[in-house]
Structure formats: C-alpha cells, structure tokens
Scaffold this motif. Structure first.
Motif, PDB file in Angstrom:
ATOM      1  N   PRO A  28       0.828  -1.205   0.000  1.00 47.43           N
ATOM      2  CA  PRO A  28       0.000   0.000   0.000  1.00 47.43           C
ATOM      3  C   PRO A  28       0.860   1.251   0.000  1.00 47.43           C
ATOM      4  CG  PRO A  28       0.090  -0.969   2.189  1.00 47.43           C
ATOM      5  CD  PRO A  28       0.766  -1.940   1.255  1.00 47.43           C
ATOM      6  N   PRO A  29       0.459   2.276  -0.759  1.00 49.65           N
ATOM      7  CA  PRO A  29       1.218   3.535  -0.732  1.00 49.65           C
ATOM      8  C   PRO A  29       0.973   4.259   0.581  1.00 49.65           C
ATOM      9  CG  PRO A  29      -0.767   3.777  -2.055  1.00 49.65           C
ATOM     10  CD  PRO A  29      -0.681   2.324  -1.681  1.00 49.65           C
ATOM     11  N   PRO A  30       1.984   4.969   1.111  1.00 51.70           N
ATOM     12  CA  PRO A  30       1.778   5.715   2.349  1.00 51.70           C
ATOM     13  C   PRO A  30       0.743   6.818   2.143  1.00 51.70           C
ATOM     14  CG  PRO A  30       4.117   5.512   1.818  1.00 51.70           C
ATOM     15  CD  PRO A  30       3.354   5.081   0.613  1.00 51.70           C
ATOM     16  N   SER A  31      -0.095   7.026   3.145  1.00 50.29           N
ATOM     17  CA  SER A  31      -1.047   8.133   3.110  1.00 50.29           C
ATOM     18  C   SER A  31      -1.180   8.715   4.509  1.00 50.29           C
ATOM     19  CB  SER A  31      -2.412   7.674   2.590  1.00 50.29           C
ATOM     20  OG  SER A  31      -2.998   6.726   3.458  1.00 50.29           O
ATOM     21  N   PHE A  32      -1.484  10.009   4.576  1.00 55.10           N
ATOM     22  CA  PHE A  32      -1.570  10.711   5.850  1.00 55.10           C
ATOM     23  C   PHE A  32      -2.764  11.655   5.857  1.00 55.10           C
ATOM     24  CE2 PHE A  32       2.722   9.263   5.581  1.00 55.10           C
ATOM     25  CZ  PHE A  32       3.058   8.923   6.878  1.00 55.10           C
ATOM     26  N   ASP A  33      -3.330  11.843   7.045  1.00 53.68           N
ATOM     27  CA  ASP A  33      -4.472  12.721   7.235  1.00 53.68           C
ATOM     28  C   ASP A  33      -4.023  14.178   7.168  1.00 53.68           C
ATOM     29  OD1 ASP A  33      -7.039  13.490   7.667  1.00 53.68           O
ATOM     30  OD2 ASP A  33      -7.284  12.437   9.571  1.00 53.68           O
ATOM     31  N   THR A  34      -4.992  15.074   7.116  1.00 53.38           N
ATOM     32  CA  THR A  34      -4.696  16.498   7.146  1.00 53.38           C
ATOM     33  C   THR A  34      -3.943  16.853   8.426  1.00 53.38           C
ATOM     34  OG1 THR A  34      -6.703  16.935   5.890  1.00 53.38           O
ATOM     35  CG2 THR A  34      -5.733  18.799   7.064  1.00 53.38           C
ATOM     36  N   ALA A  35      -2.968  17.736   8.320  1.00 52.37           N
ATOM     37  CA  ALA A  35      -2.129  18.091   9.463  1.00 52.37           C
ATOM     38  C   ALA A  35      -2.955  18.745  10.572  1.00 52.37           C
ATOM     39  CB  ALA A  35      -1.017  19.024   9.015  1.00 52.37           C
ATOM     40  N   THR A  36      -2.640  18.377  11.810  1.00 52.94           N
ATOM     41  CA  THR A  36      -3.197  19.021  12.998  1.00 52.94           C
ATOM     42  C   THR A  36      -2.124  19.911  13.600  1.00 52.94           C
ATOM     43  OG1 THR A  36      -4.671  17.162  13.453  1.00 52.94           O
ATOM     44  CG2 THR A  36      -4.176  18.645  15.292  1.00 52.94           C
ATOM     45  N   SER A  37      -2.477  21.146  13.910  1.00 51.78           N
ATOM     46  CA  SER A  37      -1.504  22.117  14.410  1.00 51.78           C
ATOM     47  C   SER A  37      -1.587  22.223  15.932  1.00 51.78           C
ATOM     48  CB  SER A  37      -1.767  23.493  13.779  1.00 51.78           C
ATOM     49  OG  SER A  37      -0.792  24.423  14.183  1.00 51.78           O
ATOM     50  N   LEU A  38      -0.440  22.110  16.599  1.00 52.19           N
ATOM     51  CA  LEU A  38      -0.350  22.215  18.055  1.00 52.19           C
ATOM     52  C   LEU A  38       0.595  23.353  18.404  1.00 52.19           C
ATOM     53  CD1 LEU A  38       0.097  18.396  18.824  1.00 52.19           C
ATOM     54  CD2 LEU A  38      -2.037  19.687  18.860  1.00 52.19           C
ATOM     55  N   GLY A  39       0.192  24.223  19.316  1.00 48.67           N
ATOM     56  CA  GLY A  39       0.974  25.400  19.652  1.00 48.67           C
ATOM     57  C   GLY A  39       2.297  25.086  20.316  1.00 48.67           C
ATOM     58  N   THR A  40       3.355  25.824  19.914  1.00 42.56           N
ATOM     59  CA  THR A  40       4.697  25.698  20.489  1.00 42.56           C
ATOM     60  C   THR A  40       5.253  27.104  20.704  1.00 42.56           C
ATOM     61  OG1 THR A  40       5.832  25.692  18.347  1.00 42.56           O
ATOM     62  CG2 THR A  40       5.051  23.567  19.191  1.00 42.56           C
ATOM     63  N   GLY A  41       6.527  27.179  21.040  1.00 43.63           N
ATOM     64  CA  GLY A  41       7.214  28.458  21.054  1.00 43.63           C
ATOM     65  C   GLY A  41       7.473  28.928  19.628  1.00 43.63           C
ATOM     66  N   ALA A  42       8.073  30.115  19.503  1.00 39.69           N
ATOM     67  CA  ALA A  42       8.270  30.715  18.185  1.00 39.69           C
ATOM     68  C   ALA A  42       9.318  29.973  17.367  1.00 39.69           C
ATOM     69  CB  ALA A  42       8.682  32.182  18.353  1.00 39.69           C
ATOM     70  N   ASN A  43       8.997  29.767  16.081  1.00 41.75           N
ATOM     71  CA  ASN A  43       9.916  29.189  15.108  1.00 41.75           C
ATOM     72  C   ASN A  43      10.494  27.848  15.546  1.00 41.75           C
ATOM     73  OD1 ASN A  43      10.918  32.518  15.220  1.00 41.75           O
ATOM     74  ND2 ASN A  43       9.742  31.722  13.491  1.00 41.75           N
ATOM     75  N   PRO A  44       9.643  26.855  15.746  1.00 40.73           N
ATOM     76  CA  PRO A  44      10.148  25.529  16.150  1.00 40.73           C
ATOM     77  C   PRO A  44      11.052  24.951  15.068  1.00 40.73           C
ATOM     78  CG  PRO A  44       7.859  25.385  15.473  1.00 40.73           C
ATOM     79  CD  PRO A  44       8.183  26.846  15.552  1.00 40.73           C
ATOM     80  N   SER A  45      12.228  24.514  15.480  1.00 47.12           N
ATOM     81  CA  SER A  45      13.237  24.085  14.523  1.00 47.12           C
ATOM     82  C   SER A  45      13.631  22.620  14.669  1.00 47.12           C
ATOM     83  CB  SER A  45      14.495  24.959  14.689  1.00 47.12           C
ATOM     84  OG  SER A  45      14.871  25.027  16.055  1.00 47.12           O
ATOM     85  N   TRP A  46      13.150  21.943  15.687  1.00 47.42           N
ATOM     86  CA  TRP A  46      13.511  20.528  15.914  1.00 47.42           C
ATOM     87  C   TRP A  46      12.398  19.891  16.730  1.00 47.42           C
ATOM     88  CZ3 TRP A  46      14.525  17.722  20.442  1.00 47.42           C
ATOM     89  CH2 TRP A  46      15.180  16.488  20.289  1.00 47.42           C
ATOM     90  N   VAL A  47      12.067  18.654  16.435  1.00 52.02           N
ATOM     91  CA  VAL A  47      11.014  17.954  17.156  1.00 52.02           C
ATOM     92  C   VAL A  47      11.445  16.513  17.400  1.00 52.02           C
ATOM     93  CG1 VAL A  47       9.797  17.354  15.027  1.00 52.02           C
ATOM     94  CG2 VAL A  47       8.550  17.369  17.192  1.00 52.02           C
ATOM     95  N   ALA A  48      11.085  15.989  18.563  1.00 50.45           N
ATOM     96  CA  ALA A  48      11.386  14.597  18.918  1.00 50.45           C
ATOM     97  C   ALA A  48      10.146  13.957  19.516  1.00 50.45           C
ATOM     98  CB  ALA A  48      12.547  14.520  19.898  1.00 50.45           C
ATOM     99  N   ILE A  49      10.028  12.656  19.348  1.00 48.19           N
ATOM    100  CA  ILE A  49       8.903  11.879  19.888  1.00 48.19           C
ATOM    101  C   ILE A  49       9.465  10.903  20.908  1.00 48.19           C
ATOM    102  CG2 ILE A  49       7.060  10.259  19.313  1.00 48.19           C
ATOM    103  CD1 ILE A  49       7.029  11.471  16.489  1.00 48.19           C
ATOM    104  N   ARG A  50       9.138  11.124  22.179  1.00 49.46           N
ATOM    105  CA  ARG A  50       9.611  10.265  23.277  1.00 49.46           C
ATOM    106  C   ARG A  50       8.565  10.250  24.379  1.00 49.46           C
ATOM    107  NH1 ARG A  50      15.286   9.357  23.731  1.00 49.46           N
ATOM    108  NH2 ARG A  50      14.749   8.197  25.619  1.00 49.46           N
ATOM    109  N   ASP A  51       8.510   9.145  25.140  1.00 52.77           N
ATOM    110  CA  ASP A  51       7.652   9.086  26.331  1.00 52.77           C
ATOM    111  C   ASP A  51       8.404   9.764  27.476  1.00 52.77           C
ATOM    112  OD1 ASP A  51       5.977   8.542  28.428  1.00 52.77           O
ATOM    113  OD2 ASP A  51       6.268   6.376  28.394  1.00 52.77           O
ATOM    114  N   LEU A  52       7.946  10.935  27.879  1.00 52.84           N
ATOM    115  CA  LEU A  52       8.670  11.740  28.864  1.00 52.84           C
ATOM    116  C   LEU A  52       8.228  11.488  30.303  1.00 52.84           C
ATOM    117  CD1 LEU A  52       8.705  15.163  26.964  1.00 52.84           C
ATOM    118  CD2 LEU A  52      10.460  13.383  26.981  1.00 52.84           C
ATOM    119  N   ASN A  53       7.034  10.938  30.490  1.00 49.65           N
ATOM    120  CA  ASN A  53       6.519  10.779  31.854  1.00 49.65           C
ATOM    121  C   ASN A  53       6.203   9.336  32.220  1.00 49.65           C
ATOM    122  OD1 ASN A  53       4.345  10.515  30.188  1.00 49.65           O
ATOM    123  ND2 ASN A  53       3.068  12.073  31.182  1.00 49.65           N
ATOM    124  N   GLY A  54       6.652   8.399  31.417  1.00 54.31           N
ATOM    125  CA  GLY A  54       6.537   6.988  31.768  1.00 54.31           C
ATOM    126  C   GLY A  54       5.139   6.424  31.756  1.00 54.31           C
TER     127      GLY A  54
END
Length: 559
Positions: A28-54
């Motif tokens: 199957p070809p990859p497909s993705f839903d419409t982007a959801t926007s979540l607020g951050t600080g100004a000009n986010p330049s790097w993002v990581a996905i990790r479980d921070l609180n266990g």
C-alpha cells in the motif's frame, strides 16, 4: 523572522536499522491525514517523539529557535495533547537530542545553542521522569553550533556529546561523567559549515563513529572513532548541493548503515550506501519537495522496508515528502502532504496508538508543530497454518508461520471439533520482523479418538487479521479394554462312593481334580470294583488339579 540571525534547524534522528525480508506485491502507498496544528514556542526548529513521563504514551519535545526555549506537549489518554510547557534553553537553539544522560532512567534533553555564532553552547536539561525538566546547565562548544548528537564515544558506559559547529567547521566532543555533567570540549576539523551530526558504528568495529555534513562543501564528513573518545581525520563524500539535516539507517537491508541527506538546493535526497568498512558508495539522488531541510527514516506503509520523509521548507504550499522504499536502497517517486509553514524538521512515531507511525514537523515560520496521522491501509500479517505433530490420545502440537512484515503482530490458534472452532490458544507476540517466524502450540486435555479442526490467526493493529487455512487432526483412539481374567477354577471333590472306578475317575476329572493313588480292599458293603473310600471327602474345595485318593472294593473276603 529573527533579525541578523541565520536560520538553522535540526533533524530528529528517529532511528533505524531495519532487516528486510522478501518483497511483497501490492504494497500500500503511504497516506496521511490532514495536518493538525499544536501550539509551540516561536519558530520551532527541531522535534522529537519520546515518552517523557513513563505513561507509555509518546510525547512531543520541540526546540524553538525563535524563543530560546523547548516546548513539551504531553499526550493524553484520548490521543490529544496537553498545552505546551516551555523551558528556557541557551540562545537561538536550532536543534537538540534526547537520551538518559544521568542514569536515572528518564530521558534528558540537550540543545545546540547557535547564539549568533559566538558564545555558542549546549544546554543540558535533566528530565524528572514526570514530563518536566530541571533548569538548564550550559557547556561551551565550538562557535556556531548547529546540531548535537549523543553516544558513548569512549566506551566507558557513559553518554558523551558531539556537536556540529557551523561557524568553526569543527566537531566538539564533550565526554560525559555519567551524572549529566560533561567535561570540556575537544575539537576535530570537519568540512566547511557542518549543519548536522550523527553517531553510529559505520565500520563494524564496535566503536561509535561521527558523521557531519558540509553545507558549503556539499559533502558528508566521516570521522571514524578510535574507541577512546577521539576521532580519526575526516573523509569526505560528495552529496547534493547544500545538504541539511541527514539521517543514518540501513535502507537496503544488508545490515550496514547508510547515509541519506536532504539537499536544500536541487530539492533532492542523496542516498550513500555503506560498504560496512566505514566507506560509502557514490550518491544516488531522488527528487523530493522544494528546499528539504531534514529527512527521517522509518517504515511508513508497513511493508518492512524503510521509507523516507523530508521536511520541505521552500515548497509552496509547504509540504512533507514521503518516498516509499523498495528495500534495495532505491525509492519510489515522492508523495507530498501539506504541513504547516516552512517545515524544517521531521520526526516519525506512533502518536495516536493505532500502530502506524505518524509524522511530526516544526513550522519554521510559525509557532506550532504539525502532526500528520498515518492513514495507510496496512496489509495484514501473513498467516500459514502448518501440520499437527505429536498427536496422542489427549494432546497434539499444532504449528504455523507468521510474517509480521515489519509491523508489531500477534497470533493465536482457533481449534475445536468443527469449523466453528469455539476454542483458541492464548494470544502471543509474533514480533515485528520481516521474515516468517515459525510458531507452535501444544494442546492438552483433548478427547481421545476425536477429530479437531484448527487454523492460525495473525493480527496487527493497523493491518487487521489474517486467517490461515483450516486443517484437521484426529487424536489417537483409546486401546480396547483388556479381556476379563479367566475364571478361577477350583477342584471341588465329587462324591464317588459306590461308583465304579471308571465313573469315579470321570467325575473327579469333570470337577477339575485328578485321581490320585488307588488302592483296593475287601468290603462287605460294596461290590467288587466300586469305590468304598475317598480322600478328601466329597464337597472339599481344593486348588485345581488336586488329587483324590480312592480305595476300591475287592468284594467280600472268602474264608
């Protein structure tokens, strides 16, 4: 926009050496839903996905170059995210890295702080394990630090830092003490203007090596590690024009690490296949969206082959490009998905718990992170029902094979006396490999002499269930009951007094006795030839074959 400051961003290395299996058709070809926007600080330049609180749910950590901060967005049980919490960093951080730096089991954050090219530093923020962080501690780096990586470079079991210093054209190595504190930097020359950095064992000697890219030289610099924290002199490999935040991973399934660079000028990615000895083959370019800033590697369509995702900062509209991997180091034509404003980073991870890896990207010209949920119609895992063995009266072992196709999968067996089954074995993990895995279950307490139907069922979250063919076996019938024991035969002494000797012998034999000693005597009562005495007496029960002694009349005595 920030005035008087050159824009930088960073790539979140979301790992990836993948072992590839046999190619499947109808991927199957990859497909993705419409982007959801979540607020951050100004000009986010790097993002990581990790479980921070266990809590077992992946969270988002975003570094904001325009706010001198890091934003943490914790995921809730319903798959949405809490509002950001900001933590101060050093000045103008273009990127970061995460790992447990002090041995407490919680992920920590380090940021690379450009700081206008002077007084550059790395900020260490210790994670508390509950999703919050301690105040930063700064460590000097080379000038114009743009990226940072974490790895044990001197084999002491303690994580070290390596930074790519854009203005100084060096790599700084800061050895860790194991408690979240780092020693003074040691610098090593690189190509001109290193933009990104990564650590991995490129030559299979068990010693971590360092790779940077050269923005000005359009190349990658490989600095092999000596295992003591020091690095060999760089060796350069040409890439496309102005490479940005690259990735390391095995993209052709040969077990060797390869390099993939996003080339800002030329709108392409360069793939350099590793030879396994620290050297690399010449690049092969694949088109992507305009102005790619970062690339990430991961299996996005569940076929067990690594795919690429690029963040395209100059495309209009702004997009992420996905290039499906063929498993041999080459890639299908790009598919673009709209994402925020000028995305300059991209990370891969399952953010909504459906088993499919999603995409997250920082909006370089905004104050938000875009999350694109993966909607690819994954193929189910493969399930092949095998033969039954070890069949007895009450037990049998049923077998099969599961092909997870690179997606976490589980399996169980249906079984029962009909094709309605009605019974099943416990569900077990089949892993997330790409090769077929043999599985087996032993059934017990079965009825003897009974036919049973069974089939293998394999499942994965995104792919659903696959059912193996129905097969049968018959338990062994119980053996026939043993014959009844022969009746116990007794010698029952018959009454033979007065009988002739032949008739007496016949009666004795019929009653399972034997005629014993026969003597003769005169008798006034019985005629000649008849029994006048028997021992034992009539009615006595003796073991079969016991002897009966007789005295036979000789008639009357004559005078």
């Amino acid at each position: 926009m920030l005035k008087g400051r050159r824009w930088f961003s960073a790539f979140a290395l979301i790992g990836v050496a993948l072992t590839l299996g046999v190619a499947r058709s109808a991927t199957p070809p990859p497909s993705f839903d419409t982007a959801t926007s979540l607020g951050t600080g100004a000009n986010p330049s790097w993002v990581a996905i990790r479980d921070l609180n266990g809590d077992g749910r992946p969270d988002l950590t975003v570094v904001n170059i325009g706010a001198d901060s890091a934003s943490v967005l914790l995921r809730k049980a319903d798959g949405t995210f809490r509002a950001k919490i900001d933590y101060p960093t050093g000045s103008a951080p273009p990127s970061g890295a995460m790992a447990d730096l002090n041995g407490d089991g919680s992920p920590d954050l380090v940021t690379a702080n450009y700081a206008g090219g002077t007084a550059s530093s790395a900020s260490g923020l210790d994670g508390k394990g509950d999703g919050t962080f301690e105040a930063k501690v700064d460590y000097p780096t080379g000038n114009g630090v743009n990226a940072i990586a974490i790895g044990d470079l001197n084999a002491d079991g303690k994580p070290d830092l390596a930074t790519a210093n854009y203005d100084a054209s060096t790599v700084s190595v800061l050895r860790g003490n194991g408690n979240g504190i780092f020693q003074d930097k040691v610098d090593y020359p690189t190509g001109g203007g290193p933009y990104a950095i990564a650590i991995g064992d490129l030559n299979g000697d068990g010693k971590p090596d360092v790779v940077t890219d050269s923005y000005g030289g359009s190349s990658l610099s490989v600095l092999l590690g000596k295992g003591d924290g020091s690095l060999e002199t760089k060796v350069d490999y040409p890439t496309g024009a102005q490479p940005r935040f690259f990735a390391i991973g095995d993209v052709n399934g040969d077990g060797r690490l390869d390099l993939v660079t996003p080339n800002y000028v030329g709108s392409s990615v360069s793939v350099l296949l590793g030879k396994g000895d620290g050297n690399f083959q010449p690049k092969t370019d694949f088109p992507c969206g305009a102005g790619p800033y970062a690339v990430a590697i991961g299996d996005l369509n569940g076929d067990g082959k690594p795919d690429l995702a690029t963040a395209n900062a100059s495309s209009f509209p702004y997009t992420l490009s996905v290039l499906a991997g063929k498993g041999d180091g080459s890639f299908e034509a790009k598919v673009d998905f709209p994402a925020g404003t000028s995305p300059r980073s991209v990370a891969i991870g399952d953010l909504n718990g459906d088993g499919r890896p999603d995409l997250a990207s920082g909006d370089g010209n905004g104050s938000a992170v875009s999350v694109l949920a993966n909607t690819t119609a994954y193929l189910p895992p493969g399930a092949v029902t095998g033969p039954a063995s070890g069949i007895g009266q009450n037990a049998a072992t049923i077998t099969g094979s599961v092909s997870p196709h690179g997606v976490p999968s589980s399996y169980y067996f249906d079984f029962g006396p009909t094709t309605a089954y009605g019974l099943r074995t416990a569900t077990k993990s089949a892993g997330a490999g790409t090769a077929a895995r043999a599985v087996a279950e032993t059934l017990t307490t079965l009825a003897p002499g009974t036919s049973f139907h069974y089939r293998l069922v394999a499942t994965s979250g995104p792919g659903g269930a696959a059912f193996g063919a129905d097969k049968t076996f018959t338990t062994t019938a119980p053996p026939p009951p043993p014959p009844p024991p022969p009746p116990v035969v007794k010698c029952v002494v018959p009454k033979v007094l007065g009988k002739t000797l032949p008739k007496a012998k016949a009666a004795i034999k019929k009653n399972h006795c034997r005629t014993g000693k026969v003597t003769r005597a005169y008798s006034k009562r019985f005629k000649r030839g008849r029994v006048i005495v028997q021992k034992p007496k009539a009615g006595k029960r003796l073991p079969a074959g016991s002897k009966v002694r007789l005295v036979v009349s000789k008639g009357r005595r004559r005078h």
